[in-house]
Scaffold this motif. Structure first.
Motif, PDB file in Angstrom:
ATOM      1  N   ILE A 191      -4.924  15.830 -33.539  1.00 18.09           N
ATOM      2  CA  ILE A 191      -5.684  14.649 -32.362  1.00 18.09           C
ATOM      3  C   ILE A 191      -6.797  13.817 -32.465  1.00 18.09           C
ATOM      4  O   ILE A 191      -6.171  13.056 -31.853  1.00 18.09           O
ATOM      5  CB  ILE A 191      -7.309  16.419 -32.792  1.00 18.09           C
ATOM      6  CG1 ILE A 191      -7.222  17.438 -32.508  1.00 18.09           C
ATOM      7  CG2 ILE A 191      -8.262  15.654 -32.343  1.00 18.09           C
ATOM      8  CD1 ILE A 191      -8.409  18.456 -32.384  1.00 18.09           C
ATOM      9  N   LYS A 192      -6.458  13.466 -34.182  1.00 19.24           N
ATOM     10  CA  LYS A 192      -7.224  12.223 -34.550  1.00 19.24           C
ATOM     11  C   LYS A 192      -5.959  11.035 -33.740  1.00 19.24           C
ATOM     12  O   LYS A 192      -6.571   9.673 -33.448  1.00 19.24           O
ATOM     13  CB  LYS A 192      -7.047  11.721 -36.100  1.00 19.24           C
ATOM     14  CG  LYS A 192      -7.216  10.465 -36.534  1.00 19.24           C
ATOM     15  CD  LYS A 192      -7.484  10.504 -37.335  1.00 19.24           C
ATOM     16  CE  LYS A 192      -7.441   8.988 -38.460  1.00 19.24           C
ATOM     17  NZ  LYS A 192      -8.196   8.864 -39.960  1.00 19.24           N
ATOM     18  N   LYS A 234     -15.509  19.059 -27.456  1.00 21.49           N
ATOM     19  CA  LYS A 234     -15.292  20.218 -26.360  1.00 21.49           C
ATOM     20  C   LYS A 234     -13.353  20.690 -26.505  1.00 21.49           C
ATOM     21  O   LYS A 234     -12.803  21.446 -26.370  1.00 21.49           O
ATOM     22  CB  LYS A 234     -16.217  20.149 -25.327  1.00 21.49           C
ATOM     23  CG  LYS A 234     -17.508  21.010 -25.960  1.00 21.49           C
ATOM     24  CD  LYS A 234     -18.298  20.762 -25.159  1.00 21.49           C
ATOM     25  CE  LYS A 234     -20.308  21.406 -25.651  1.00 21.49           C
ATOM     26  NZ  LYS A 234     -20.955  21.519 -24.067  1.00 21.49           N
ATOM     27  N   LYS A 235     -13.207  19.157 -25.494  1.00 17.52           N
ATOM     28  CA  LYS A 235     -11.423  19.642 -24.722  1.00 17.52           C
ATOM     29  C   LYS A 235     -10.304  20.014 -25.882  1.00 17.52           C
ATOM     30  O   LYS A 235     -10.074  20.699 -25.687  1.00 17.52           O
ATOM     31  CB  LYS A 235     -11.535  18.143 -24.476  1.00 17.52           C
ATOM     32  CG  LYS A 235     -11.021  17.060 -24.957  1.00 17.52           C
ATOM     33  CD  LYS A 235     -10.705  15.976 -23.951  1.00 17.52           C
ATOM     34  CE  LYS A 235     -10.909  14.735 -24.532  1.00 17.52           C
ATOM     35  NZ  LYS A 235     -10.609  13.429 -23.958  1.00 17.52           N
ATOM     36  N   HIS A 236     -10.548  19.170 -27.297  1.00 22.93           N
ATOM     37  CA  HIS A 236      -9.862  19.337 -28.555  1.00 22.93           C
ATOM     38  C   HIS A 236     -10.084  20.612 -29.105  1.00 22.93           C
ATOM     39  O   HIS A 236      -9.197  21.315 -29.316  1.00 22.93           O
ATOM     40  CB  HIS A 236     -10.047  17.819 -29.169  1.00 22.93           C
ATOM     41  CG  HIS A 236      -9.122  17.304 -28.742  1.00 22.93           C
ATOM     42  ND1 HIS A 236      -8.311  16.534 -28.685  1.00 22.93           N
ATOM     43  CD2 HIS A 236     -10.568  15.783 -28.637  1.00 22.93           C
ATOM     44  CE1 HIS A 236      -8.274  15.438 -27.591  1.00 22.93           C
ATOM     45  NE2 HIS A 236      -9.763  14.783 -28.481  1.00 22.93           N
ATOM     46  N   ILE A 240      -7.662  24.180 -29.451  1.00 25.60           N
ATOM     47  CA  ILE A 240      -7.308  24.532 -31.237  1.00 25.60           C
ATOM     48  C   ILE A 240      -7.832  25.703 -30.883  1.00 25.60           C
ATOM     49  O   ILE A 240      -6.476  26.568 -30.971  1.00 25.60           O
ATOM     50  CB  ILE A 240      -8.792  24.116 -31.898  1.00 25.60           C
ATOM     51  CG1 ILE A 240      -7.862  22.517 -32.196  1.00 25.60           C
ATOM     52  CG2 ILE A 240      -8.720  24.773 -33.230  1.00 25.60           C
ATOM     53  CD1 ILE A 240      -7.238  22.767 -33.154  1.00 25.60           C
ATOM     54  N   GLN A 241      -8.414  26.654 -29.445  1.00 25.90           N
ATOM     55  CA  GLN A 241      -8.369  28.066 -29.342  1.00 25.90           C
ATOM     56  C   GLN A 241      -8.038  28.848 -28.361  1.00 25.90           C
ATOM     57  O   GLN A 241      -7.201  29.557 -29.243  1.00 25.90           O
ATOM     58  CB  GLN A 241      -9.809  28.541 -28.051  1.00 25.90           C
ATOM     59  CG  GLN A 241      -9.860  29.292 -28.320  1.00 25.90           C
ATOM     60  CD  GLN A 241     -11.484  29.424 -27.818  1.00 25.90           C
ATOM     61  OE1 GLN A 241     -12.639  28.537 -27.566  1.00 25.90           O
ATOM     62  NE2 GLN A 241     -11.472  30.929 -27.072  1.00 25.90           N
ATOM     63  N   THR A 242      -6.833  28.019 -28.262  1.00 23.69           N
ATOM     64  CA  THR A 242      -5.787  28.089 -27.097  1.00 23.69           C
ATOM     65  C   THR A 242      -4.709  28.755 -28.247  1.00 23.69           C
ATOM     66  O   THR A 242      -4.253  29.858 -28.245  1.00 23.69           O
ATOM     67  CB  THR A 242      -5.397  27.404 -26.373  1.00 23.69           C
ATOM     68  OG1 THR A 242      -6.421  27.339 -25.121  1.00 23.69           O
ATOM     69  CG2 THR A 242      -4.254  28.229 -25.575  1.00 23.69           C
ATOM     70  N   ILE A 243      -4.312  27.813 -29.088  1.00 25.35           N
ATOM     71  CA  ILE A 243      -3.486  28.101 -29.970  1.00 25.35           C
ATOM     72  C   ILE A 243      -3.870  28.626 -30.814  1.00 25.35           C
ATOM     73  O   ILE A 243      -2.643  29.545 -31.022  1.00 25.35           O
ATOM     74  CB  ILE A 243      -3.054  26.444 -30.943  1.00 25.35           C
ATOM     75  CG1 ILE A 243      -2.686  25.153 -29.916  1.00 25.35           C
ATOM     76  CG2 ILE A 243      -2.236  26.612 -32.380  1.00 25.35           C
ATOM     77  CD1 ILE A 243      -3.218  24.468 -31.055  1.00 25.35           C
ATOM     78  N   LEU A 244      -4.585  29.345 -31.402  1.00 27.17           N
ATOM     79  CA  LEU A 244      -5.159  30.198 -32.776  1.00 27.17           C
ATOM     80  C   LEU A 244      -4.987  31.482 -31.703  1.00 27.17           C
ATOM     81  O   LEU A 244      -4.664  32.609 -32.277  1.00 27.17           O
ATOM     82  CB  LEU A 244      -6.209  29.436 -32.734  1.00 27.17           C
ATOM     83  CG  LEU A 244      -6.160  28.632 -33.874  1.00 27.17           C
ATOM     84  CD1 LEU A 244      -8.055  28.193 -34.766  1.00 27.17           C
ATOM     85  CD2 LEU A 244      -5.801  28.821 -34.913  1.00 27.17           C
TER      86      LEU A 244
END
Length: 280
Positions: A191-192, A234-236, A240-244
């Motif tokens: 992300i960074k 929030k977009k990031h 993350i949520q999708t991946i997890l």
């Protein structure tokens, strides 16, 4: 008043095992494991420094870690030293890095770590000129030589996870696949530095035993990472949520103090059930 229990019951259970680092409390590894081990599935043992030799855990420390893992039903992963480099120009320094890394792997062998996370650093002059094929090929050659030398003394190649850092992971993908290495996806780094996190996960999820997750604060000119998850835009966090939702390995909250850990746990509990409660 809304029924908070009802809201929580609608959340999916976490499919991943949850971990954090061995430096949440300003103390040594063993006290941290004793405090964190009862509630986490895995602890990321931080061995960032290898020198002087006194900074490394002792054999007695490792015996204590083994005892705690058995008592607490706990596993460990090892973050290998970052004060040595397998990719630098000096052959002598690369040999020193290999010897140091093997020493750390051997030290922690009794606790049977799930993986050993390895940094393959890239010098700034190459990162800033990533299209320069001559420089990049030289770095790749040095990296390949060092990895081959390291792996020749390791029985199971999959115990080494190459971490995604501040340069495109595509620079290492061929090596990782050829040598059958694992991958540690550092989501915060992705992300960074503006890398395509979803693409990296889809490409390497079958060889990814651990994901490092931490917040990234874009509010200041100097972007700050390894902070709490609520600092993520929030977009990031949706990425993350999708991946997890599709990850069954270890999610290591890679933060280094109690406040950032607790804020991250609270934020994660908004999207998954069975997240560790706040640590005291």
């Amino acid at each position: 008043m809304p029924d908070l229990n009802s809201k929580n019951s609608m959340l999916p259970d976490k499919p991943f095992r949850l971990g954090t680092t061995s430096f949440i409390f300003p103390d040594h590894i063993i006290p941290n494991v004793k405090k964190l081990g009862p509630v986490f599935d895995e602890i990321e043992i931080l061995v960032f420094e290898s020198m002087p030799k006194e900074v490394l855990p002792s054999n007695d420390d490792v015996k204590e870690l083994l005892y705690l893992s058995q008592e607490l039903d706990l596993t460990y992963n090892i973050h290998l030293p970052t004060d040595v480099s397998l990719t630098c120009e000096s052959l002598e320094e690369r040999q020193k890095a290999k010897d140091t890394i093997l020493k750390v792997i051997d030290l922690f062998a009794p606790v049977t770590p799930t993986t050993h996370t390895l940094h393959l650093d890239m010098p700034s002059d190459i990162k800033n000129d990533i299209e320069n094929q001559k420089k990049l090929k030289k770095w790749e050659k040095q990296t390949r030589q060092s990895l081959n030398a390291l792996l020749s003394d390791i029985s199971s190649l999959g115990i080494i996870s190459i971490e995604t850092l501040d340069y495109p992971f595509s620079c290492l993908e061929t090596l990782v696949e050829e040598l059958n290495l694992s991958v540690c996806i550092d989501a915060g780094h992705g992300i960074k530095y503006g890398h395509n996190l979803l693409e990296t996960f889809e490409k390497h999820k079958l060889r990814t035993p651990v994901i490092h997750l931490h917040g990234v604060d874009f509010s200041e000119p100097n972007i700050k990472d390894h902070t709490s998850l609520d600092k993520l835009p929030k977009k990031h966090f949706r990425q993350i949520q999708t991946i997890l939702e599709n990850f069954t390995g270890v999610l290591s909250l890679e933060v280094f103090n109690l406040e950032n850990l607790n804020r991250s746990l609270t934020h994660l509990s908004n999207v998954f059930k069975n997240i560790v409660p706040k640590i005291k």
